[in-house]
Enzyme design. Structure first.
Site, PDB file in Angstrom:
ATOM      1  N   ASP A   1       2.991  -7.792  10.377  1.00  0.00           N
ATOM      2  CA  ASP A   1       3.490  -7.414  10.985  1.00  0.00           C
ATOM      3  C   ASP A   1       3.623  -8.291  12.434  1.00  0.00           C
ATOM      4  O   ASP A   1       3.888  -8.824  12.939  1.00  0.00           O
ATOM      5  CB  ASP A   1       3.770  -6.488  11.937  1.00  0.00           C
ATOM      6  CG  ASP A   1       2.531  -5.209  12.034  1.00  0.00           C
ATOM      7  OD1 ASP A   1       1.283  -6.161  11.862  1.00  0.00           O
ATOM      8  OD2 ASP A   1       2.278  -4.081  12.041  1.00  0.00           O
TER       9      ASP A   1
ATOM     10  N   ASN B   1      -0.778   4.691  -1.470  1.00  0.00           N
ATOM     11  CA  ASN B   1      -1.210   4.621  -0.995  1.00  0.00           C
ATOM     12  C   ASN B   1      -2.558   4.430  -0.280  1.00  0.00           C
ATOM     13  O   ASN B   1      -3.172   6.004  -0.711  1.00  0.00           O
ATOM     14  CB  ASN B   1      -0.047   5.476   0.584  1.00  0.00           C
ATOM     15  CG  ASN B   1      -0.861   5.343   1.672  1.00  0.00           C
ATOM     16  OD1 ASN B   1      -1.237   6.098   2.367  1.00  0.00           O
ATOM     17  ND2 ASN B   1      -0.777   4.174   3.114  1.00  0.00           N
TER      18      ASN B   1
ATOM     19  N   ASP C   1       0.763  -1.160  -0.109  1.00  0.00           N
ATOM     20  CA  ASP C   1      -0.229  -0.235  -0.042  1.00  0.00           C
ATOM     21  C   ASP C   1       1.113   1.817   0.224  1.00  0.00           C
ATOM     22  O   ASP C   1       0.635   1.600   1.315  1.00  0.00           O
ATOM     23  CB  ASP C   1      -0.999  -0.251   1.630  1.00  0.00           C
ATOM     24  CG  ASP C   1      -2.107   0.946   1.145  1.00  0.00           C
ATOM     25  OD1 ASP C   1      -2.370   1.063   0.159  1.00  0.00           O
ATOM     26  OD2 ASP C   1      -2.615   1.359   2.359  1.00  0.00           O
TER      27      ASP C   1
ATOM     28  N   ARG D   1      -7.263  -5.213   1.823  1.00  0.00           N
ATOM     29  CA  ARG D   1      -7.933  -5.629   2.085  1.00  0.00           C
ATOM     30  C   ARG D   1      -8.528  -6.304   0.759  1.00  0.00           C
ATOM     31  O   ARG D   1      -9.083  -7.409   0.563  1.00  0.00           O
ATOM     32  CB  ARG D   1      -7.201  -5.684   3.527  1.00  0.00           C
ATOM     33  CG  ARG D   1      -7.330  -5.762   4.676  1.00  0.00           C
ATOM     34  CD  ARG D   1      -7.714  -5.676   5.864  1.00  0.00           C
ATOM     35  NE  ARG D   1      -7.027  -5.765   7.544  1.00  0.00           N
ATOM     36  CZ  ARG D   1      -7.231  -5.617   8.344  1.00  0.00           C
ATOM     37  NH1 ARG D   1      -8.413  -4.470   8.252  1.00  0.00           N
ATOM     38  NH2 ARG D   1      -6.009  -5.762   9.567  1.00  0.00           N
TER      39      ARG D   1
ATOM     40  N   ASP E   1      -1.554  -9.851   9.301  1.00  0.00           N
ATOM     41  CA  ASP E   1      -0.960  -8.267   9.234  1.00  0.00           C
ATOM     42  C   ASP E   1       0.441  -8.725   8.974  1.00  0.00           C
ATOM     43  O   ASP E   1       0.738  -9.317   9.022  1.00  0.00           O
ATOM     44  CB  ASP E   1      -1.556  -7.724  10.765  1.00  0.00           C
ATOM     45  CG  ASP E   1      -2.902  -7.130  10.691  1.00  0.00           C
ATOM     46  OD1 ASP E   1      -3.247  -6.576  10.005  1.00  0.00           O
ATOM     47  OD2 ASP E   1      -3.206  -6.735  11.661  1.00  0.00           O
TER      48      ASP E   1
ATOM     49  N   ASP F   1     -11.859  -2.682  10.498  1.00  0.00           N
ATOM     50  CA  ASP F   1     -12.264  -3.995  11.105  1.00  0.00           C
ATOM     51  C   ASP F   1     -13.681  -4.384  11.464  1.00  0.00           C
ATOM     52  O   ASP F   1     -14.010  -5.700  11.086  1.00  0.00           O
ATOM     53  CB  ASP F   1     -11.064  -4.522  11.211  1.00  0.00           C
ATOM     54  CG  ASP F   1     -10.867  -4.416  12.650  1.00  0.00           C
ATOM     55  OD1 ASP F   1     -11.357  -3.778  12.862  1.00  0.00           O
ATOM     56  OD2 ASP F   1      -9.570  -5.004  13.228  1.00  0.00           O
TER      57      ASP F   1
END
Length: 673
Positions: free
Chosen positions: A99, A73, A45, A81, A97, A184
């Site tokens: 991370d 971005n 992104d 997503r 995710d 979310d």
């Protein structure tokens, strides 16, 4: 590009995720499912830290596994997503995710859970790394199939789960792009509400979620109450539109009235006074849409107090309460309580403050009082159950103690309340709450004769769960016992055969439940059978006497001191009913037993046999077949030769033929060339 439809499409929305993204993608490549059933759709992104280049390197490292999509971005994870979801081809979708990373068996276990139970969503147990705080109440046990109303899954509204893609496409579910955080929640909430079923994998660490060193997590870098006030009304409108009034809606609203309201107030503390007033007014207006008086019973006292102050826009009190909560979390010392008329009231700010009247109901923690217990002894001796340990109500001094033992049959709900002896525990409480609360008379001891525990009669057959009704100062709370116990108190099932005066023997098994480890008595073999504890070994001739058949075995029964254990042999002869009973001797300090059968004492015929426990053969087990290599035993009786050898048993069971040797046939066999 693979032509075969993958089982799972893993969607990774990545923005400036170095160096975490390497481990994230690698954890997918190393799944025990194998790469041939997976696809990774990684959406860069607009990263500026080399994340895009690392994704391309990983794509080359794992050919055919990863599809990398680069875009400008978008300002949040929703758009990438959605792009990933538009390109997904798998039977299932997992949002990962960049991370975070997966446990090696995560996808295999979650897919198996979904297929086995026909569910549309699977939550895998999450583990926080680096101090990351995560919802955990839904992971106390595996849940093969549940729903959003009868579980705690709604407290996990992140999308880091396995979704059946057909569910998402059938209902056109996508992430909203107009919310800076909380995007979310509406996606996951609607998926929960539309799902045919939800599963929870709690016995394996599926997902490891990282709190980034650089503060790059979206919820960390997005500050202020305004972004949180944008999605909270959105979620409340979603509930009002999709869930009818009643306990179901209240159950879901509970999450927002506690978690989200607390988050908003925490960020309100950082704002100037005029902004605080506007924020509180908006929050009060939002809360009014979903809160009603009947919800108080399901809310904690702190949540009730917090909502009361918000609804009445008591800004100064709200600020003071938030500071109080922070100090409470920092010190980890529980607030003292006032015991009055069978109720416990927490001494939170403004309790019975005449200048700021707040109802006592906002402080009532009677139903929330923690119960503490520890079992130091739990054993069965004959028909007597011996229990000892300590139990108390957290923050309630052990005065006027009324604790009782409760035995409750699981199916019929029949219960008996039995007295315990209260004993001193002078040092109890010193290791919690910085020693501010003492519980000097929390000990209990009980010796319960199960032959008279049912109001003078024996306890009936059934599963009898053990509880303590812990009472002090007019307050009583009940708790199952056993999950906290001393190391010497075994949780393994121990089956006893016991008898009362003139009674037939009964099987009683003291055991702990799975997975919680609570103590239960199984009376009458409801779950724990006696016969598996009796293992019969191979029969052999005695080394000391070649006509003595030794039948050995092991018994793992905890106790059967007054109940006979025998070998019963029955002859297949014209004289029906001929039975030879041989006692079984148990080796001292051992589980081994043996019976010695002198075949010279047996009449002619084919003998079958069984192991009997109990004077009337209450438990029986057929003896196994004799070994094929067992040589015949030979002896002479009144000058005539006899023998005993294995006969053809039925179904692999014991059969021993005892007979005289026919001399003519024996001679013919000897001289026959």
């Amino acid at each position: 590009m693979k032509m075969v439809r993958p089982t799972v499409s893993v969607i990774v929305a990545a923005y400036n995720a170095m160096p975490y993204v390497t481990r994230s993608i690698s954890s997918v490549a190393e799944q025990t499912t194998g790469r041939d059933v997976l696809e990774v759709i990684a959406v860069d992104d607009g990263s500026t830290d080399g994340t895009g280049e690392e994704l391309e390197r990983l794509s080359a490292l794992y050919p055919g596994l990863i599809r990398v999509i680069h875009q400008e971005n978008s300002g949040g994870p929703s758009a990438p997503r959605n792009v990933g979801l538009d390109h997904a081809r798998g039977e299932f979708v997992f949002f990962l995710d960049a991370d975070d990373h997966l446990g090696p068996e995560a996808l295999e276990r979650m897919v198996a859970m979904a297929r086995r139970n026909g569910t549309d969503i699977v939550l895998g147990k999450m583990v926080g790394i680096g101090g990351r705080s995560l919802p955990m109440s839904m992971f106390k046990r595996n849940q093969p199939k549940t729903d959003v109303y009868s579980s705690r899954v709604y407290w996990a509204l992140n999308p880091l789960k396995l979704f059946r893609r057909e569910l998402l496409e059938q209902h056109g579910l996508r992430f909203p792009t107009g919310l800076p955080i909380g995007e979310d929640q509406p996606f996951t909430a609607l998926a929960y509400l539309r799902a045919s079923g939800i599963s929870v994998v709690a016995d394996y660490d599926c997902l490891f979620c990282t709190l980034r060193d650089d503060g790059g997590n979206t919820t960390v870098r997005t500050t202020g109450s305004e972004p949180r006030l944008r999605f909270l009304p959105h979620m409340i409108d979603l509930l009002l539109a999709n869930v009818p009034p009643g306990p179901g809606r209240d159950h879901l609203a509970h999450r927002h009235l506690t978690v989200e309201v607390q988050n908003v107030l925490s960020h309100l503390m950082l704002e100037p006074r005029d902004q605080q007033e506007k924020t509180l007014a908006r929050l009060a207006e939002t809360v009014a849409l979903i809160w009603h008086e009947g919800m108080n019973d399901r809310l904690s006292a702190m949540a009730r107090l917090r909502l009361h102050l918000v609804r009445h826009e008591m800004l100064d009190e709200v600020v003071e309460l938030v500071r109080f909560e922070r100090e409470l979390a920092r010190t980890e010392v529980s607030t003292p309580v006032l015991i009055e008329n069978g109720h416990a009231y927490a001494r939170y700010p403004f309790f019975r403050d005449p200048a700021r009247p707040v109802p006592d109901s906002c402080y009532d923690v009677t139903a929330q009082l923690g119960v503490r217990h520890h079992v130091a002894r739990a054993e069965l001796r004959g028909t007597t159950l011996h229990l000892a340990g300590h139990a108390y109500l957290h923050r309630v001094e052990t005065r006027d103690v009324t604790t009782e033992l409760v035995l409750r049959e699981r199916d019929s709900r029949t219960e008996y309340r039995l007295p315990v002896t209260h004993t001193g525990t002078p040092a109890l409480g010193a290791d919690e709450d910085q020693g501010r609360y003492a519980y000097r008379r929390a000990g209990f001891a009980a010796a319960v004769d199960l032959a008279t525990a049912a109001a003078g009669e024996p306890l009936a057959d059934g599963l009898w769960d053990m509880c303590l009704a812990i009472g002090a100062q007019g307050i009583t709370r009940e708790v199952r016992i056993g999950s906290k116990r001393a190391g010497g108190v075994s949780g393994r099932p121990a089956t006893h055969i016991v008898t009362g005066a003139g009674d037939a023997p009964r099987a009683i098994t003291l055991h702990t439940t799975k997975p919680y480890g609570n103590l239960t008595l199984d009376i009458g073999e409801k779950k724990h059978r006696v016969t598996p504890h009796l293992v019969i070994g191979t029969a052999r001739w005695s080394a000391d006497d070649p006509t003595e058949l030794v039948i050995s075995g092991t018994s793992t029964l905890a106790e059967h001191p007054d109940v006979p254990l025998t070998i019963a042999l029955t002859a297949d002869t014209a004289d029906t009913g001929v039975v030879a009973v041989v006692p079984v001797l148990r080796a001292p300090h051992s589980d081994d037993f043996a019976a010695r059968v002198n075949v010279r004492d047996l009449a002619a015929g084919v003998w079958t046999g069984e192991l009997r426990l109990g004077a009337r053969g209450e438990w029986t087990m057929p003896l196994p077949a004799l070994p094929k290599d067992l040589a015949p035993a030979k002896w002479r009786h009144r000058g005539l030769p006899w023998y005993a050898r294995s006969a053809s048993g039925t179904g692999g069971r014991f059969a021993l033929r005892v007979a005289k040797t026919e001399l003519v046939k024996a001679i013919v066999r000897r001289v026959k060339p």
